[in-house]
Design a protein around this motif. Sequence first.
Motif, short mmCIF file in Angstrom:
data_model
loop_
_atom_site.label_atom_id
_atom_site.label_comp_id
_atom_site.label_asym_id
_atom_site.label_seq_id
_atom_site.Cartn_x
_atom_site.Cartn_y
_atom_site.Cartn_z
N LEU A 5 74.86 72.61 108.22
CA LEU A 5 74.80 71.72 107.25
C LEU A 5 73.67 71.95 105.76
CD1 LEU A 5 74.34 68.63 110.25
CD2 LEU A 5 76.54 69.85 108.72
N THR A 6 73.80 71.05 104.94
CA THR A 6 73.21 71.60 103.95
C THR A 6 71.73 70.21 104.15
OG1 THR A 6 73.50 69.42 102.60
CG2 THR A 6 74.76 71.81 102.47
N PRO A 7 70.75 70.44 103.59
CA PRO A 7 69.15 69.54 103.35
C PRO A 7 69.72 67.56 103.46
CG PRO A 7 68.86 71.91 102.59
CD PRO A 7 70.23 71.68 102.62
N ASP A 8 71.04 67.84 102.62
CA ASP A 8 70.93 66.27 102.05
C ASP A 8 71.86 65.73 103.63
OD1 ASP A 8 69.90 65.68 100.02
OD2 ASP A 8 71.29 66.52 98.43
N GLU A 9 72.70 66.67 103.99
CA GLU A 9 73.93 66.67 104.83
C GLU A 9 73.04 66.32 106.19
OE1 GLU A 9 77.47 68.55 104.08
OE2 GLU A 9 76.47 69.70 105.07
N MET A 10 71.89 66.92 106.74
CA MET A 10 70.15 66.79 107.89
C MET A 10 70.53 65.44 108.07
SD MET A 10 69.61 70.62 107.73
CE MET A 10 68.27 70.43 109.49
N GLN A 11 70.68 65.05 106.60
CA GLN A 11 69.74 63.22 106.89
C GLN A 11 70.56 62.35 107.11
OE1 GLN A 11 67.19 62.87 102.92
NE2 GLN A 11 66.86 65.03 103.33
N TRP A 32 78.25 63.72 119.13
CA TRP A 32 76.60 64.19 119.34
C TRP A 32 75.86 62.58 119.88
CZ3 TRP A 32 71.81 66.71 117.98
CH2 TRP A 32 71.01 66.41 118.46
N PRO A 33 75.73 62.27 120.76
CA PRO A 33 76.01 60.56 120.67
C PRO A 33 74.09 60.54 120.04
CG PRO A 33 75.19 61.39 122.47
CD PRO A 33 75.85 62.09 121.80
N ILE A 34 73.54 61.13 118.15
CA ILE A 34 72.50 61.47 118.24
C ILE A 34 71.83 60.35 117.95
CG2 ILE A 34 73.18 61.11 115.58
CD1 ILE A 34 71.36 63.64 115.03
N ASN A 35 72.22 59.19 118.38
CA ASN A 35 71.70 57.52 117.96
C ASN A 35 70.93 57.75 119.54
OD1 ASN A 35 71.09 57.53 114.57
ND2 ASN A 35 73.49 56.77 115.33
N ASP A 36 71.03 58.39 120.40
CA ASP A 36 69.98 57.38 121.67
C ASP A 36 69.16 58.26 121.61
OD1 ASP A 36 72.49 55.83 122.09
OD2 ASP A 36 73.30 57.33 123.26
N VAL A 37 69.03 59.34 121.04
CA VAL A 37 67.81 60.30 120.73
C VAL A 37 66.76 60.70 119.83
CG1 VAL A 37 68.01 61.17 123.74
CG2 VAL A 37 68.70 62.05 121.43
N TRP A 38 67.39 60.28 118.76
CA TRP A 38 67.05 60.76 117.66
C TRP A 38 67.69 59.10 116.75
CZ3 TRP A 38 64.99 65.32 116.61
CH2 TRP A 38 64.61 66.00 117.28
N TYR A 39 66.11 59.55 115.65
CA TYR A 39 66.83 58.03 115.34
C TYR A 39 66.34 58.81 113.32
CZ TYR A 39 61.67 56.52 114.60
OH TYR A 39 60.40 57.36 114.49
N ASN A 46 58.87 62.09 107.93
CA ASN A 46 59.57 63.13 108.38
C ASN A 46 60.78 63.86 107.58
OD1 ASN A 46 59.71 65.56 109.48
ND2 ASN A 46 61.85 65.03 110.63
N HIS A 47 60.01 63.21 106.34
CA HIS A 47 61.34 63.90 105.24
C HIS A 47 62.52 63.26 104.48
CE1 HIS A 47 57.23 65.74 103.25
NE2 HIS A 47 57.37 66.27 104.21
N GLY A 48 63.06 62.73 105.76
CA GLY A 48 64.92 62.25 106.13
C GLY A 48 64.47 62.63 107.03
N TYR A 49 64.55 63.12 108.08
CA TYR A 49 64.92 64.52 108.93
C TYR A 49 65.04 63.73 110.28
CZ TYR A 49 65.26 68.00 105.80
OH TYR A 49 65.80 68.58 103.71
N PRO A 50 65.63 63.69 110.91
CA PRO A 50 65.95 62.83 112.24
C PRO A 50 64.37 62.81 112.79
CG PRO A 50 67.24 64.43 112.72
CD PRO A 50 66.98 64.81 111.75
N VAL A 51 63.67 62.21 113.79
CA VAL A 51 62.82 61.65 114.07
C VAL A 51 63.04 62.20 115.71
CG1 VAL A 51 60.33 61.09 114.94
CG2 VAL A 51 61.52 60.75 112.81
N LEU A 52 62.55 62.41 116.40
CA LEU A 52 62.52 62.56 118.60
C LEU A 52 62.14 61.20 119.22
CD1 LEU A 52 64.28 63.58 120.92
CD2 LEU A 52 61.58 64.35 120.81
N ASP A 53 63.03 59.73 119.46
CA ASP A 53 62.72 58.68 119.96
C ASP A 53 62.07 58.96 121.59
OD1 ASP A 53 62.65 56.45 120.11
OD2 ASP A 53 64.10 55.42 120.34
N TYR A 54 61.00 59.50 121.84
CA TYR A 54 61.20 60.23 122.75
C TYR A 54 60.30 59.04 123.78
CZ TYR A 54 56.74 61.45 120.72
OH TYR A 54 55.50 61.56 119.98
#
Length: 457
Positions: A5-11, A32-39, A46-54
């Motif tokens: 993924l490109t940096p933009d796609e990773m956001q 991958w149900p990413i929104n269940d553990v990341w947002y 975090n510069h637009g990249y996902p953050v762990l919702d822990y």
Amino acid sequence: VAYGLTPDEMQNSANYISYKKEIGEETYTYKWPINDVWYFKGSSVNHGYPVLDYAAKVVSYGISDIGDANIISNVTDFKNMNPNKDYVLTADIVIDNTEEEWTGIDNFSGKFYVAKNNDGTYPTISFKKTSSAPIFNTITQEGEVHNLHVVNSTFENLVNEYFGIIAGENYGLIESAVITDCSITGAKIVGAVAGYNAGGITGKLATEEGQSDEYCMVSNTSVLIKAGNNTMMIGGIAGFNEGGSIRYVRVENSNVEVQAQVDDTTQSVTFGDTQAGGIVGNNYAGLVEDAIYFNPTISGVKVANAISNVMVGGIAGETSGRMMDSYVYANISGKNTYENVDSSLVKSYAGGLAGKVSGDPTKIDDTYATHIEDCGVIGGSVSGYYAGGLVGYMSIGNNPTRILTQDIFEYFKGSGYNAVTTNEAPIDLASSYTNASVSGYYVGGLVSYISNGRVQN
């Protein structure tokens, strides 16, 4: 996975997959149900990249109707909140913004509760250095914030249009917020709780034996505007209340002040209409009920030497809505006294309750018709060009869409009043009193100037 993924796609959460599988001519994508553990919070975190919702899960934490929520027990948890989820604060938080600026939580649409400590107090939030952002930049219509206590902190922003300590803009619910020993300085529309309110700011009254009332409280706090070329609205609770409600609130020993800014080179002074109130700057088609502004020993609500139309009041600078069961003990002062200013261009209206009461807002409806009832000025002083113990200036504009509804406002019935025939609703000032001393050019014990309004009881 994020491989390739490109940096933009990773956001963008939609780009995160577990894998793709080809079966015959078909390609199947397994998400991958990413929104269940990341947002994804946007560029501010975090510069637009996902953050762990822990944060750990909690089912109730002793608070009814909170449901399934996350526990916030440290600064990291707090900074990493997902604005779309529910949270319970369980410990004091001190935000160290000395190296990394606090940017505020955007578009909060979850529920935020604060759990009581064992001694009956609530955990608090404070900042190590001056913050240029509120706790929440915006609380959406779905968002709720309960029992948030902010202490010993300084907030300053001379850029944003709306600025408050709890929220810049509130469209949801702020209940039983407490602000103590803080200061907030802005340039345009400023309130200690919220700059702009179109939702509800309220306390919570006890409903069972043994419970205590939990008012929305601001104490020992300075609310200041450094005036610019803007329309300025400032209040001890909110700067601008547009169709919202402010109920069960207390502002104690807290100044609300506008300071004119003088250019040292040209000695010119900035210009902008000013509305300052102990509770709200401008109550536009909204409701203020059971509000107290108590400030007997310090300056109270003050606008000094501004080249502008100045409206100052113990409850509201200007109101075109309803104010009920509210009281003031404070010094109210509105002045625009520069010698080189034509006094016919600018006026100051000061009242113990409201500087100016008007009745021509386009959004007004019969629920929030312009009305003041069962309010009082217990003591203090009022000074301005138009100065009244209750109201500086009462005026009704021509609004052909405004029709009196007698079933709601029974006091308008009877002879001698032309509101129904002209399709204009009178401004009503009922069952209210003042014990304030009043001084100015046009002075009235209750009202300095009335245009198509009335005082009764």
